[in-house]
Write a protein that holds these residues in place. Structure first.
Motif, mmCIF file in Angstrom:
data_model
loop_
_atom_site.group_PDB
_atom_site.id
_atom_site.type_symbol
_atom_site.label_atom_id
_atom_site.label_comp_id
_atom_site.label_asym_id
_atom_site.label_seq_id
_atom_site.Cartn_x
_atom_site.Cartn_y
_atom_site.Cartn_z
ATOM 1 N N ARG A 5 85.003 30.836 76.712
ATOM 2 C CA ARG A 5 86.256 30.083 76.530
ATOM 3 C C ARG A 5 86.761 29.521 77.852
ATOM 4 N N GLU A 6 86.678 30.321 78.907
ATOM 5 C CA GLU A 6 87.132 29.849 80.216
ATOM 6 C C GLU A 6 86.226 28.738 80.752
ATOM 7 N N LEU A 7 84.908 28.894 80.586
ATOM 8 C CA LEU A 7 83.983 27.852 81.044
ATOM 9 C C LEU A 7 84.192 26.549 80.285
ATOM 10 N N LYS A 8 84.503 26.655 79.011
ATOM 11 C CA LYS A 8 84.739 25.454 78.204
ATOM 12 C C LYS A 8 85.925 24.662 78.764
ATOM 13 N N ASP A 13 84.498 23.371 82.673
ATOM 14 C CA ASP A 13 83.439 22.377 82.793
ATOM 15 C C ASP A 13 82.511 22.500 81.581
ATOM 16 N N LYS A 14 82.383 21.424 80.834
ATOM 17 C CA LYS A 14 81.601 21.473 79.599
ATOM 18 C C LYS A 14 80.100 21.679 79.847
ATOM 19 N N VAL A 15 79.581 21.133 80.940
ATOM 20 C CA VAL A 15 78.163 21.335 81.263
ATOM 21 C C VAL A 15 77.906 22.811 81.567
ATOM 22 N N ALA A 16 78.790 23.424 82.341
ATOM 23 C CA ALA A 16 78.650 24.845 82.652
ATOM 24 C C ALA A 16 78.761 25.686 81.385
ATOM 25 N N TYR A 17 79.640 25.272 80.488
ATOM 26 C CA TYR A 17 79.789 25.970 79.210
ATOM 27 C C TYR A 17 78.472 25.955 78.431
ATOM 28 N N VAL A 18 77.841 24.797 78.344
ATOM 29 C CA VAL A 18 76.573 24.675 77.607
ATOM 30 C C VAL A 18 75.490 25.502 78.306
ATOM 31 N N SER A 28 71.685 21.812 70.229
ATOM 32 C CA SER A 28 72.366 20.584 69.797
ATOM 33 C C SER A 28 73.739 20.892 69.219
ATOM 34 N N LYS A 29 73.832 21.992 68.488
ATOM 35 C CA LYS A 29 75.102 22.375 67.872
ATOM 36 C C LYS A 29 76.177 22.618 68.937
ATOM 37 N N VAL A 30 75.814 23.311 70.016
ATOM 38 C CA VAL A 30 76.770 23.575 71.086
ATOM 39 C C VAL A 30 77.149 22.282 71.805
ATOM 40 N N ILE A 31 76.190 21.400 72.007
ATOM 41 C CA ILE A 31 76.493 20.121 72.664
ATOM 42 C C ILE A 31 77.447 19.298 71.793
#
Length: 160
Positions: A114-117, A120-125, A141-144
């Motif tokens: 949740r914090e990474l999202k 930074d979205k790239v770091a989250y993925v 793909s689902k996470v992206i």
């Protein structure tokens, strides 16, 4: 405070700042021997829950391990040290607010995601792909799509 560069015991505080929440003090220090500067963070020492790993073993919560995981996901991403420190502080606050003596590693992993999202979205993925141990491209793909809704599903045509 010992100098991390030369090990000298004599350092001087050059600047002190308190974060917006008032729970962390950031100090810029200067070594009186080698004249190098470094930063320290001061916070209240509170007892955080033990983490129950997937194999059932229990380990003490390790702030440094949490920070290392975040920094690994954020490698070469434009996120400030202060933003990461704030994210770690929010995770610790949530852990303390739970009031639990033990916490499943999966729950801690979800807090990190949740914090990474937010950061930074790239770091989250990146983190999600390792944490959730994706078995195939569809899971990836689902996470992206979760962080970027304009990405079409693999079965949809690319032209809209």
């Amino acid at each position: 405070m010992k100098c991390p560069f030369c090990g000298a015991d004599e350092t001087a505080v050059a600047d002190t700042r308190i974060n917006d929440d008032g729970d962390i003090v950031r100090r810029r220090r200067r070594c009186l021997t080698c004249d190098k500067r470094f930063t320290t963070y001061e916070r209240a020492g509170l007892r955080l829950p033990q983490v129950i790993k997937k194999n059932g073993s229990r380990v003490d919560f390790d702030r440094e391990k949490l920070a290392a995981s975040l920094w690994l996901a954020l490698r070469k991403r434009p996120v400030s040290v202060d933003a990461v420190e704030a994210a770690i502080a929010r995770i610790e606050e949530k852990l303390l607010a739970l009031g639990e003596r033990e916490l499943a590693s999966e729950k801690l992993g979800e807090m990190v995601m949740r914090e990474l999202k937010k950061l930074d979205k790239v770091a989250y993925v990146r983190f999600a792909s390792v944490y959730r141990n994706f078995e195939d491209v569809d899971e990836f793909s689902k996470v992206i799509r979760e962080v970027s809704p304009e990405v079409p599903h693999p079965t949809q045509p690319l032209g809209r």
